[in-house]
Design a protein around this motif. Structure first.
Motif, mmCIF file in Angstrom:
data_model
loop_
_atom_site.group_PDB
_atom_site.id
_atom_site.type_symbol
_atom_site.label_atom_id
_atom_site.label_comp_id
_atom_site.label_asym_id
_atom_site.label_seq_id
_atom_site.Cartn_x
_atom_site.Cartn_y
_atom_site.Cartn_z
ATOM 1 N N VAL A 1 37.969 -78.998 -66.215
ATOM 2 C CA VAL A 1 36.988 -80.265 -66.051
ATOM 3 C C VAL A 1 36.719 -80.857 -66.418
ATOM 4 O O VAL A 1 35.896 -82.202 -66.788
ATOM 5 N N MET A 2 35.132 -80.176 -66.714
ATOM 6 C CA MET A 2 34.223 -80.661 -66.911
ATOM 7 C C MET A 2 33.859 -80.274 -67.599
ATOM 8 O O MET A 2 33.117 -81.713 -68.889
ATOM 9 N N ALA A 3 34.140 -79.622 -69.358
ATOM 10 C CA ALA A 3 34.545 -80.069 -70.465
ATOM 11 C C ALA A 3 35.520 -80.590 -71.300
ATOM 12 O O ALA A 3 34.859 -82.343 -72.366
ATOM 13 N N ALA A 4 36.514 -81.018 -69.993
ATOM 14 C CA ALA A 4 37.077 -82.185 -70.721
ATOM 15 C C ALA A 4 36.661 -83.617 -70.671
ATOM 16 O O ALA A 4 36.178 -84.982 -71.101
ATOM 17 N N ALA A 5 36.025 -83.824 -69.150
ATOM 18 C CA ALA A 5 34.728 -84.823 -68.815
ATOM 19 C C ALA A 5 33.926 -85.500 -69.539
ATOM 20 O O ALA A 5 33.361 -86.267 -69.913
ATOM 21 N N ALA A 6 33.102 -84.182 -70.255
ATOM 22 C CA ALA A 6 31.904 -84.787 -71.563
ATOM 23 C C ALA A 6 32.284 -85.324 -72.635
ATOM 24 O O ALA A 6 31.712 -85.870 -73.257
ATOM 25 N N LYS A 7 33.720 -84.829 -72.715
ATOM 26 C CA LYS A 7 34.482 -85.615 -73.922
ATOM 27 C C LYS A 7 34.577 -87.290 -73.659
ATOM 28 O O LYS A 7 33.777 -87.955 -75.135
ATOM 29 N N HIS A 8 34.537 -87.640 -72.142
ATOM 30 C CA HIS A 8 34.458 -89.554 -72.397
ATOM 31 C C HIS A 8 33.357 -89.694 -71.506
ATOM 32 O O HIS A 8 32.533 -90.526 -71.619
ATOM 33 N N LEU A 9 31.938 -88.413 -71.465
ATOM 34 C CA LEU A 9 30.830 -88.832 -70.842
ATOM 35 C C LEU A 9 31.162 -89.508 -69.522
ATOM 36 O O LEU A 9 30.922 -90.212 -68.639
ATOM 37 N N THR A 10 32.435 -88.587 -68.911
ATOM 38 C CA THR A 10 32.554 -88.992 -66.957
ATOM 39 C C THR A 10 31.869 -88.501 -66.140
ATOM 40 O O THR A 10 31.412 -87.072 -66.363
ATOM 41 N N PRO A 11 31.364 -89.186 -65.533
ATOM 42 C CA PRO A 11 30.375 -88.483 -64.475
ATOM 43 C C PRO A 11 31.841 -88.011 -63.254
ATOM 44 O O PRO A 11 32.423 -88.043 -63.350
ATOM 45 N N LEU A 12 30.953 -86.533 -62.860
ATOM 46 C CA LEU A 12 32.335 -85.588 -61.967
ATOM 47 C C LEU A 12 31.862 -85.020 -60.456
ATOM 48 O O LEU A 12 29.914 -84.765 -60.811
ATOM 49 N N THR A 13 32.064 -84.530 -59.909
ATOM 50 C CA THR A 13 31.772 -84.156 -58.716
ATOM 51 C C THR A 13 32.694 -82.685 -59.112
ATOM 52 O O THR A 13 34.061 -82.383 -58.891
ATOM 53 N N LEU A 14 32.217 -81.657 -58.541
ATOM 54 C CA LEU A 14 32.356 -79.799 -58.242
ATOM 55 C C LEU A 14 31.966 -79.126 -56.741
ATOM 56 O O LEU A 14 30.863 -79.391 -57.122
ATOM 57 N N GLU A 15 32.648 -78.771 -56.521
ATOM 58 C CA GLU A 15 33.344 -78.996 -55.250
ATOM 59 C C GLU A 15 34.382 -77.104 -55.616
ATOM 60 O O GLU A 15 35.076 -76.652 -55.955
ATOM 61 N N LEU A 16 33.238 -75.934 -56.050
ATOM 62 C CA LEU A 16 33.496 -74.986 -56.559
ATOM 63 C C LEU A 16 33.575 -73.807 -54.795
ATOM 64 O O LEU A 16 33.548 -73.698 -53.995
ATOM 65 N N GLY A 17 33.305 -72.332 -55.743
ATOM 66 C CA GLY A 17 32.780 -71.663 -54.449
ATOM 67 C C GLY A 17 32.592 -70.738 -54.901
ATOM 68 O O GLY A 17 31.255 -70.826 -55.523
ATOM 69 N N GLY A 18 32.374 -69.620 -54.799
ATOM 70 C CA GLY A 18 31.654 -68.981 -54.576
ATOM 71 C C GLY A 18 31.597 -67.458 -53.901
ATOM 72 O O GLY A 18 31.948 -67.568 -52.889
ATOM 73 N N LYS A 19 30.535 -66.397 -53.671
ATOM 74 C CA LYS A 19 30.524 -65.446 -53.251
ATOM 75 C C LYS A 19 29.260 -66.001 -51.426
ATOM 76 O O LYS A 19 28.143 -66.153 -52.064
ATOM 77 N N ASN A 20 29.986 -66.065 -50.808
ATOM 78 C CA ASN A 20 29.052 -66.561 -49.307
ATOM 79 C C ASN A 20 28.166 -65.279 -48.732
ATOM 80 O O ASN A 20 29.051 -64.723 -47.954
ATOM 81 N N PRO A 21 27.111 -64.984 -48.722
ATOM 82 C CA PRO A 21 26.312 -63.981 -48.443
ATOM 83 C C PRO A 21 26.122 -63.963 -46.784
ATOM 84 O O PRO A 21 26.072 -64.987 -46.396
ATOM 85 N N CYS A 22 26.398 -63.229 -45.679
ATOM 86 C CA CYS A 22 26.374 -63.579 -44.709
ATOM 87 C C CYS A 22 25.137 -61.740 -43.923
ATOM 88 O O CYS A 22 25.465 -61.225 -43.967
ATOM 89 N N TYR A 23 23.669 -62.567 -43.995
ATOM 90 C CA TYR A 23 23.220 -61.452 -43.930
ATOM 91 C C TYR A 23 23.125 -61.696 -41.847
ATOM 92 O O TYR A 23 22.936 -61.976 -41.171
ATOM 93 N N VAL A 24 23.145 -59.604 -41.279
ATOM 94 C CA VAL A 24 23.288 -59.334 -39.921
ATOM 95 C C VAL A 24 21.655 -58.808 -39.744
ATOM 96 O O VAL A 24 21.733 -57.607 -40.053
ATOM 97 N N ASP A 25 21.053 -59.846 -38.608
ATOM 98 C CA ASP A 25 19.510 -58.944 -38.395
ATOM 99 C C ASP A 25 20.109 -57.362 -38.361
ATOM 100 O O ASP A 25 20.778 -57.416 -37.415
ATOM 101 N N ASN A 26 19.000 -56.674 -37.160
ATOM 102 C CA ASN A 26 19.734 -55.646 -36.699
ATOM 103 C C ASN A 26 19.376 -55.926 -35.279
ATOM 104 O O ASN A 26 19.677 -55.481 -33.965
ATOM 105 N N ASP A 27 18.787 -56.779 -34.983
ATOM 106 C CA ASP A 27 18.052 -58.023 -33.643
ATOM 107 C C ASP A 27 18.924 -58.739 -34.092
ATOM 108 O O ASP A 27 19.144 -60.360 -33.816
#
Length: 468
Positions: A196-222
């Motif tokens: 999507v970003m590559a397609a937008a770049a051809k027209h210099l179109t601004p954009l918002t990208l709401e993507l994902g990823g691996k969300n960490p969850c740290y659990v403390d001993n306490d």
């Protein structure tokens, strides 16, 4: 021949007419969107149940209610959001009027995902309509029942000269992206986000990208293991784990893992019963392709809880994996399903190092009774959002921006942030035609005295300005 030419041409002509810019028109469209939700609530809940086996409770909490709140907030605040925003002036502009005007971009494209197909379609749509844009909406073809409702019912409520729903899969989306838009809003995977970003770049179109990823969850001993287990289990297996902000893996010590496992088993049983497959509150995987990918991830590490699956129902049990290696697929890609790996670390320092060596996530979670531990995790890391001692409650607040950073996205929305995202912030200075003798100090021939006077005039109380 471009199959979208007529539709896009019609919408562009409407925007050029200025029709969408008035507050009255924007209010009428937002009110119509609210009626669509109220009058089609049952239809939408039935569609969510068919696509994702989503319970009425989850549909109301995470899809319909959130969309309604966004509409009400926009209607309540729209006039204030649209007002010109006055800014401080320097001495050189004391007699002028300086302000920021929020203007609609024009024709915007919203490409929505399948996992929350109402929420993640309508919430950005609220911002686009509130900002006065014409909108092309591309719902996901994967959540086909919801797509059908949106395509057949929503255009009956909104002005069809300003709004259109476009259907199809990757091929049609690719054709659509060949066209020039004034703004693009995409929610989905990083892989498609790059396209999507590559397609937008051809027209210099601004954009918002709401993507994902691996969300960490740290659990403390306490911590209290049962409280942590209850909250992690709820947010991990909500919507069958198909949530971009769900905890994607847990980092904890070996000792904490041994305390967490029985607590998590207890929470799963309490929430979904002895046979989670029979629970009306546990969703299903959206499609066969997604199901087969998740089945492959079940072979990573060792199954400590769950692990059962049924392809005929696209069912995967709430699963916890242990002894997972960082190089395995379950730790290399976003899981997007009811599978949770536990990764052991020696302590907080190692957990922070583990997190910061990877791409910046969309969300990050830290559980501890010690507030200093929470503050350390927050200060030493970067993520789209952060929440301590709970799951993705931060995204339920429309007063907070929701969005990613780095590989998890760019830009944000929710509440006023949605309005701002879909608005061009135009810098305006209104100056009268007189006082030419005063302004003449800018003109050649230059002298040291002119320079001193000009630099003094350009200063504001808080900052320096540049001369235009």
């Amino acid at each position: 021949m471009d199959p979208f030419a007529d539709t896009l041409g019609r919408l562009r002509e409407t925007f050029r007419s200025g029709r969408t810019r008035t507050v009255e028109f924007r209010v009428s469209q937002l009110e119509a969107l609210g009626r669509f939700l109220r009058e089609n609530k049952t239809l939408l809940q039935e569609a969510l149940a068919r696509d994702l086996h989503k319970s009425a409770f989850e549909s109301e909490v995470s899809e319909i209610s959130i969309s309604e709140v966004e509409i009400k907030r926009a209607l309540r605040n729209l006039r204030a959001w649209m007002k010109d925003e006055k800014v401080p002036r320097n001495l050189a502009t004391q007699l002028d009027s300086a302000f920021i005007r929020k203007e609609p971009f024009g024709l915007v494209l919203i490409i929505a995902p399948w996992n929350y197909p109402i929420n993640l379609t309508l919430v950005p749509l609220v911002g686009a309509l509130a900002a006065g844009n014409c909108v092309v909406l591309k719902p996901s073809e994967i959540s086909k029942s919801v797509e059908k409702v949106l395509a057949e019912e929503l255009p009956r409520y909104l002005d069809q000269n300003c709004f259109a729903v476009v259907l199809g899969g990757p091929e049609e989306t690719g054709q659509l992206l060949e066209n020039k838009f004034d703004y693009i809003f995409f929610t989905g995977s990083p892989r498609v986000g790059k396209v999507v970003m590559a397609a937008a770049a051809k027209h210099l179109t601004p954009l918002t990208l709401e993507l994902g990823g691996k969300n960490p969850c740290y659990v403390d001993n306490d911590c209290d293991p049962q409280t942590v287990a209850n909250r992690v289990v709820f947010f991990r297996y909500f919507n069958a784990g198909q949530t971009c902000v769900a905890p994607d893996y847990v980092l904890c010590s070996r000792e904490t893992q041994e305390r967490l496992l029985p607590a998590m088993q207890s929470a799963i049983t309490q929430f979904y019963g002895e046979d989670p497959k029979a629970s009306p509150d546990l969703g299903r995987i959206v499609g066969e392709k997604q199901f087969r990918r998740l089945q492959g991830l079940l072979r990573c590490g060792r199954v400590a809880i769950g692990g059962q699956s049924d392809e005929t129902e696209r069912y995967i049990a709430p699963t916890v994996l242990v002894d997972v290696q960082e190089t395995e697929p379950v730790m290399q890609e976003e899981i997007f399903g009811p599978i949770l790996p536990l990764v052991t670390v020696r302590g907080l320092d190692e957990a922070v190092d583990f997190i910061t060596r990877r791409e910046k996530p969309l969300a990050l979670y830290a559980f501890s009774n010690n507030s200093q531990v929470v503050k350390r995790v927050m200060a030493a890391t970067s993520s789209g959002g952060f929440c301590s001692n709970d799951g993705f409650m931060h995204m339920t607040l429309e007063t907070l921006p929701f969005g990613g950073v780095g590989a998890s996205g760019m830009g944000s929305y929710h509440g006023k942030f949605s309005f701002d995202t879909f608005s061009h912030h135009r810098a305006c200075l209104l100056r009268g035609p007189g006082l030419e003798k005063i302004y003449a100090i800018r003109y050649p021939p230059y002298t040291p005295s002119k320079l001193r006077l000009l630099l003094l005039a350009m200063r504001t109380r808080c900052c320096s300005c540049t001369l235009l």
